[in-house]
Structure formats: C-alpha cells, structure tokens
Design an enzyme around this catalytic site. Structure first.
Site, mmCIF file in Angstrom:
data_model
loop_
_atom_site.group_PDB
_atom_site.id
_atom_site.type_symbol
_atom_site.label_atom_id
_atom_site.label_comp_id
_atom_site.label_asym_id
_atom_site.label_seq_id
_atom_site.Cartn_x
_atom_site.Cartn_y
_atom_site.Cartn_z
ATOM 1 N N ARG A 131 3.853 24.304 -65.302
ATOM 2 C CA ARG A 131 4.758 23.303 -65.389
ATOM 3 C C ARG A 131 5.700 23.418 -64.283
ATOM 4 O O ARG A 131 6.142 22.076 -63.818
ATOM 5 C CB ARG A 131 5.803 23.630 -66.569
ATOM 6 C CG ARG A 131 5.225 23.833 -67.993
ATOM 7 C CD ARG A 131 4.619 22.499 -68.686
ATOM 8 N NE ARG A 131 3.722 22.548 -69.616
ATOM 9 C CZ ARG A 131 4.374 22.533 -70.906
ATOM 10 N NH1 ARG A 131 5.720 22.234 -71.117
ATOM 11 N NH2 ARG A 131 3.563 22.730 -71.861
ATOM 12 N N HIS A 162 5.846 29.815 -69.719
ATOM 13 C CA HIS A 162 6.909 29.869 -68.904
ATOM 14 C C HIS A 162 7.351 31.139 -68.279
ATOM 15 O O HIS A 162 7.061 32.218 -69.304
ATOM 16 C CB HIS A 162 8.225 29.007 -69.463
ATOM 17 C CG HIS A 162 8.084 27.720 -69.584
ATOM 18 N ND1 HIS A 162 8.396 27.329 -71.012
ATOM 19 C CD2 HIS A 162 8.145 26.640 -69.025
ATOM 20 C CE1 HIS A 162 8.266 25.862 -70.850
ATOM 21 N NE2 HIS A 162 8.229 25.681 -69.496
ATOM 22 N N CYS A 249 14.881 28.619 -75.661
ATOM 23 C CA CYS A 249 14.249 27.197 -75.285
ATOM 24 C C CYS A 249 15.008 26.344 -76.127
ATOM 25 O O CYS A 249 15.525 25.236 -75.576
ATOM 26 C CB CYS A 249 12.908 26.810 -75.881
ATOM 27 S SG CYS A 249 11.623 28.221 -75.443
HETATM 28 C C1 CIR Z 1 6.044 22.620 -74.802
HETATM 29 O O1 CIR Z 1 4.782 22.994 -74.660
HETATM 30 O O2 CIR Z 1 6.463 22.382 -73.729
HETATM 31 C C2 CIR Z 1 6.964 22.953 -75.663
HETATM 32 N N1 CIR Z 1 6.135 22.845 -77.099
HETATM 33 C C3 CIR Z 1 7.359 24.214 -75.943
HETATM 34 C C4 CIR Z 1 8.539 24.466 -74.875
HETATM 35 C C5 CIR Z 1 9.042 25.838 -74.816
HETATM 36 N N2 CIR Z 1 10.259 25.893 -73.898
HETATM 37 C C6 CIR Z 1 10.507 27.046 -73.338
HETATM 38 O O3 CIR Z 1 9.762 27.895 -73.228
HETATM 39 N N3 CIR Z 1 11.720 26.851 -72.561
#
Ligand code: CIR
Length: 254
Positions: A131, A162, A249
């Site tokens: 990402r 992440h 998150c």
């Molecule tokens: C994603 O794949 O972007 C979301 N379903 C999950 C994001 C999780 N965010 C994080 O670990 N900071």
C-alpha cells in the site's frame, strides 16, 4: 504520549464489500456496530474525547480511518491510499482534521496508508508495503523532518498488509512484534515481545494513556503483556478482523 482526542467513523451497511484477504466467514453488521461502539466506549473510558463521524457511503473500508491520515502534535498529513478502491477516503477526513491541525498532503505518485506508520515518540517507522510506496514514505519523511522528527523506512513487502499489522509499540523501548519482523535491523535497539505465530492478529494493538487496548481471544499475548505489568483493555474485534482490520485501524489518536 498522552492522547486526549480520537476520530473514528461508523461502519456503513456496505462494509462487507471492503477489501479482505481473510477467510473468516461472513461478517455481521449488527455485531460490527456493537464492537465498534465498545471500541468508542473503551477509548472514552481511557480519557479520550472521541469524535464519531458518519459512515461514508461507497467507501466500505472508510471506518479504518487510521489509513487516511497520519497525525502528530504539529500537523495532520492527509494520506494517499495505496488501494484504488479506498481513494477518496482521505478527502473526506481532511476537513475534519483541519479543525485540529494544519494539514500536509501526500501527493501522486506517492501512496501511503496510515497503517504503515508507527510513531514511537519522536521517530516514525514507515512501512514499505503493498500500500505504501517509497515515494509516499519519502514524502512523509520530508514532512516529519520539517517538524524535527526522524524516520526510517521498513520493508514489509510480501509480508503483512501493513507494518502495524505486525508490530506495535508498548511504551518505553518495547515492541510487540511478530517473529517475521523481529530480525529487522531497524528495530535492533528495542526490547521485543515476540507475538506467538498462532496469535498473529494480536500483534496489532494500541497503547492508550498507559493501557494496552488489544483484541480478546489471544491469551498468550495477553499474558506476555500482563507480565510486563501493563493494564489491558481487551475488546471483541472478530468483525473488523474479517475485513483485515485491527484495533489501531479504527481510530486516529492524538
Ligand atoms: C483494507 O484492506 O484496506 C481494509 N479492509 C483493512 C484496512 C486495515 N487497516 C489497517 O491495518 N490500518
């Protein structure tokens, strides 16, 4: 690091359309809302004033607000999500954060998710992941340097979603970290609490005003943390987990 405020966003009815690699069954909206409400209550019980934003239709992952920005004492940096489907979440959070901090921005071709940014006092570890790209990390690095912080990139490419999926700060010079990242030279100076591979999800937690906020159902990790003498607030997180989201998150804390 004392937090007095946090911003969260309610999950929308479309939340099951979010991005996920987890294979943990169908998520339940009612349960997710209940878990989210407990999360907000938990933050409030630790002395944090929580701003609860409405759900953002069309952005099923938008309640993972941590990814849309990076916030510290002097500024809020509006991120640029690495997943195309999440682009736009950052524009929705900008006017909210502008009420609290001057804004900075990550610009194209940089991409950056807040979940890749681990702040340890005056230092930022910035994960290079699927990402967050090098350009995005360097842009954030230049911004934080202006304010007197230091930073280091940490490659997690091919690993967790992440950086913070696999490493969390436990205060002082201590990290909870998954074995896969424990050997990273960037973390050499830290005392490491190794997260058992069977409890990988528990590696994502937050320290809020001296209390460790972690997911329920991870007894090995909980025992390791309690052995350090740290108070624990354990919260149910089965539904965000189904969408690859953890406890960090779901809030921006500052
Ligand atoms: C994603 O794949 O972007 C979301 N379903 C999950 C994001 C999780 N965010 C994080 O670990 N900071």
């Amino acid at each position: 690091m004392k937090f007095s405020k946090a911003v969260v966003r309610l999950p929308g009815e479309d939340f099951a359309q979010g991005i996920t690699e987890a294979d943990l069954g169908a998520p339940d909206y009612g349960t997710l809302l209940a878990q989210h409400a407990s999360y907000v209550e938990g933050l409030r019980s630790l002395g944090v004033e929580v701003t609860v934003l409405e759900a953002l239709p069309g952005f099923p992952d938008a309640y993972f607000v941590e990814d849309a920005a990076v916030i510290f004492a002097e500024a809020a940096v509006i991120a640029r999500p690495g997943a195309q489907a999440r682009r736009g979440e950052e524009d929705a959070i900008a006017p909210v954060l502008e009420q609290f901090r001057p804004l900075e921005r990550i610009a194209s071709p940089g991409t950056l998710d807040g979940g890749d940014v681990l702040m340890v006092e005056r230092h930022f570890f910035i994960g290079l992941s699927g990402r967050t790209n090098l350009d995005g990390a360097q842009q954030l690095g230049r911004i934080v340097e202006k304010y007197g912080y230091t930073w280091t990139p940490v490659s997690v490419e091919g690993g967790p979603l992440h950086l913070k999926s696999s490493v969390s700060w436990l205060g002082e010079q201590r990290l909870l970290i998954s074995p896969a990242l424990a050997g990273c030279r960037e973390f050499a100076a830290f005392e490491k609490v190794l997260c058992d591979p069977s409890e990988e999800y528990a590696a994502n937690l937050i320290m809020v005003n001296g209390t460790v906020v972690m997911a329920t159902g991870f007894p090995l990790t909980r025992a390791q943390i309690e052995a350090l003498g740290l108070p624990v607030l354990a919260l149910e997180a089965s539904e965000p987990r189904k969408m690859d989201g953890g406890l960090s998150c779901m809030s921006l804390r500052f």
